[in-house]
Design an enzyme around this catalytic site. Structure first.
Site, mmCIF file in Angstrom:
data_model
loop_
_atom_site.group_PDB
_atom_site.id
_atom_site.type_symbol
_atom_site.label_atom_id
_atom_site.label_comp_id
_atom_site.label_asym_id
_atom_site.label_seq_id
_atom_site.Cartn_x
_atom_site.Cartn_y
_atom_site.Cartn_z
ATOM 1 N N THR A 193 50.843 48.841 46.097
ATOM 2 C CA THR A 193 52.095 48.101 46.254
ATOM 3 C C THR A 193 51.844 46.724 46.868
ATOM 4 O O THR A 193 52.371 45.710 46.411
ATOM 5 C CB THR A 193 53.089 48.906 47.118
ATOM 6 N N HIS A 230 62.369 53.003 47.778
ATOM 7 C CA HIS A 230 61.242 52.153 47.383
ATOM 8 C C HIS A 230 61.735 51.438 46.118
ATOM 9 O O HIS A 230 61.338 51.759 45.001
ATOM 10 C CB HIS A 230 60.020 53.029 47.098
ATOM 11 N N ARG A 263 57.076 47.274 54.590
ATOM 12 C CA ARG A 263 56.910 48.724 54.461
ATOM 13 C C ARG A 263 56.886 49.298 55.858
ATOM 14 O O ARG A 263 56.142 48.833 56.726
ATOM 15 C CB ARG A 263 55.624 49.069 53.716
#
Lengths: 329, 329, 329
Positions: C81, C158, C130
């Site tokens: 990510t 997410h 995050r």
């Protein structure tokens, strides 16, 4: 363009109302504020003023250092200083490389000088060094061609922090001359304190240091500062309170009686500020131990310029990167 | 512009005095020097010569690889190789991303191939791989579209280190043909030794390897090298001494009797060099264990080209990045 | 240029066959798909389609976000990510800075809000966060001027993973409306599942969730999904199987009986797919536990679009970065 503005600035009256006598930056390195003249400090602050505007643009970038290589070599962990330098370099369009001690071949037993010589061989323009040994950047500056910027050497100096503090005070107060600045906390272990004292004294400010006797270095008076253990005395009449971060680890070494006692004696809360000047600035190099050095209402209150210090850090570092690289050609 | 210069170079006589027969680079990957022809090696060295000049400019940057994405995927720690590649990529204006095993999802149990396939899916142009398993880059090269550059696979090959060593020797000596090169140290565990041997032999040099019997691979003679345990013999008549780093950890495994004994037998100091040729080059891939493989006076002496190796590493890696990306279109 | 194409797209019929009613992106942040309207989701998917083409060019770069500063602030480890966002930002020509919890001054006890306020003070445009705490990005979005993009908050959302899943399905199937999508695995702990459910339901898909009872959140039916523990039922008639990663660590907490039993009941292999539609898509957010959630022949088989999800992740993240930064001025 910031660059041309700056070059002009260097040749005429400073916009900050200080005569510069055509001062031109000639140093390869920035090692500490102890070495600098008042004129040199004023020159950096002027340059920073020009660069501050860049970070407020829609396109926050000037091509000033395109094709230059800037390496940050950090032997102590740091987020804010490292990122501030990295953003400063990127906004000047330089290429940046970060090396931290964990990932460095220093682990394999290489000496600092060998590491630095290798970096130099890669045709690097600037090395930003943080190291736990006082004088490490001075050593490198002597043996290396690239510019060295001291990003903190032990408890010795942290010149760009000192400069951003000076910049912030001057921006708010118009001048540094004859201002009363009190620095509160662990003076003995603080490179921030030392760089502030050198810079402030050169620019004509009155400096008081205040903290527990166990955290006050012997002979600090020789730097031209007043010393006190009484917080109320340090606050009264002060134009600026620069509150240092306390390392809770000091307690284990017997240098701090207890955090509770430290808070009682040196913690800043609204009650302690009742006799302070209305426009006294509250500064802190961060990260804050909220509820220890400062209560949240003070840290976030109207006198606090702590976040402005962060913003000014980028401007000051852009100025320093610009001057040390330009100074060489 | 380096690019056009290079393309022209490929079509005429090499400036290094070697006929190139219009050699054009056709490989997607750089996996090892074992696979390359002498012409291909000469082509890389020629390209590196063009790119070396870029790092000495005021603006150390060419737009050659703008908009290309280069990922370094390192499963073993490295500072100098990783940074050298990163600077090479940045000076070619490529975008770079670094992945190290610590932060990689490899930790979650993903296979190397899955990791690589995911990187490929991100439309990456080049993957620079360091891995402890010999042949790992060869495996990836077969299954991936992007170019793979081997940045060290176990004790197998480290081709860009080999190339920068060849480049440095050729730059100093004018040619590699018939030169006497002695490689000293732990030959068995050294990918640097293997890449040097392949490259030097292909370019016509005579190679001698010298080290303790316990650190000498069985059958190394089949690579076409002379083998000796006598350092004086390896030094006498040599044009180049390439001294490998000794891993002190080997001692624990019983492969090294003691560091003191290693120094006595294989450590290079001024005294050991009394019969050496005056213009013999001293090389070392770094980082040096000062006082073990080399005494400081030798490491920093007039014959040492160790820091030039570092500078040349960037030029060679720029050349390789340029060739493998250009070779594909 | 992608930018102008996009702006035009917003004012006329969507190329994806959906009326947009001149939807203009107005949000500063992307916190989750729960908050978005179907029109907003369609707008992101349209923008992503334009940006997908950029990553296939020879020069994979547009100047859209030149001079913008994008900080990724990751308090949980992540490679894919983080890299996907970093590549998206670089292909838009933004400056990027990565901060991970290990190196962050968060270690020194600073609060999340303090860290974020400091980042804001550096004139950052976007913070990609995050964090293990659900709602952490929502908290920051309220107190910060820069755009916040949620890159995963605990088991909550997410959103860019949800969007790239939607994009991939729509690209393959032409529409999301009335498609049957089954999500298999640990629904309780999956932010991927939640963002998929919100997004798919808004776009008119039928969603079934399937997994062990111990990994099925209580009241999940209220999200408008069918719930089953029978994998064959989830597969039959499905247009898409989105298979979640199983955390082997769950076993220790007694939520999974054994990996062997999980594979027996919920592992996808060719045999289990015998009653599946021929054109059913197999998706997985990665990294795959090969032989657990999916056998390799299925993961790499003709129905698998897992690597296309990775490629689409960059396009979707470019679109989101473009929209949140453009939405502010």
């Amino acid at each position: 363009m910031a660059t041309t503005t700056l070059l002009n600035t260097q040749k005429k009256e400073s916009r900050w109302g200080m005569t510069k006598k055509n001062v031109i930056w000639k140093r390869k390195d920035l090692l500490g504020l102890e070495d600098l003249s008042a004129d040199e400090i004023a020159l950096i602050l002027d340059a920073a003023k020009s660069f501050k505007e860049v970070s407020t643009r829609k396109v926050k970038k000037v091509p000033t250092l395109r094709g230059k290589t800037i390496v940050s070599l950090f032997f102590e962990p740091s987020t804010r200083t490292r990122i501030s330098f990295e953003l400063a370099a990127k906004r000047l369009s330089a290429d940046t490389i970060g090396i931290t001690a964990n990932s460095s071949s220093v682990l394999k037993g290489e000496t600092l000088k060998d590491t630095a010589k290798n970096i130099e061989a890669m045709n690097v323009d600037v090395v930003i060094l943080r190291h736990s040994t006082p004088g490490a950047p001075h050593l490198l500056a002597k043996v290396l061609g690239p510019s060295i910027i001291n990003a903190g050497d032990g408890a010795h100096e942290h010149p760009t922090q000192g400069l951003l503090d000076l910049f912030t005070i001057k921006e708010k107060k118009g001048t540094l001359k004859n201002l009363k600045v009190s620095i509160i906390g662990d003076i003995a272990h603080s490179r921030v304190a030392r760089s502030n004292i050198w810079g402030l004294k050169k620019m004509g400010a009155d400096v008081t240091v205040c903290g527990p006797s166990t955290l006050m270095p012997v002979g600090i008076e020789r730097m031209g500062v007043k010393v006190t253990n009484d917080l109320d005395q340090a606050i009264e009449g002060a134009d600026v309170l620069n509150v240092l971060r306390i390392q809770v680890e000091r307690q284990k070494k017997g240098l701090l009686p207890s955090i509770r006692e430290y808070i009682n004696l040196f913690g800043i809360n609204r009650q302690r500020l009742k006799n302070a000047k209305d426009d006294m600035l509250i500064m802190h190099p961060g990260p804050i131990n909220r509820g220890v050095e400062l209560t949240p209402d003070v840290a976030d209150g109207p006198c606090s310029v702590i976040l402005e210090q962060v913003a000014n850090g980028i401007a000051v570092r852009m100025a320093v990167l610009f001057l040390v690289t330009g100074g060489k050609e």
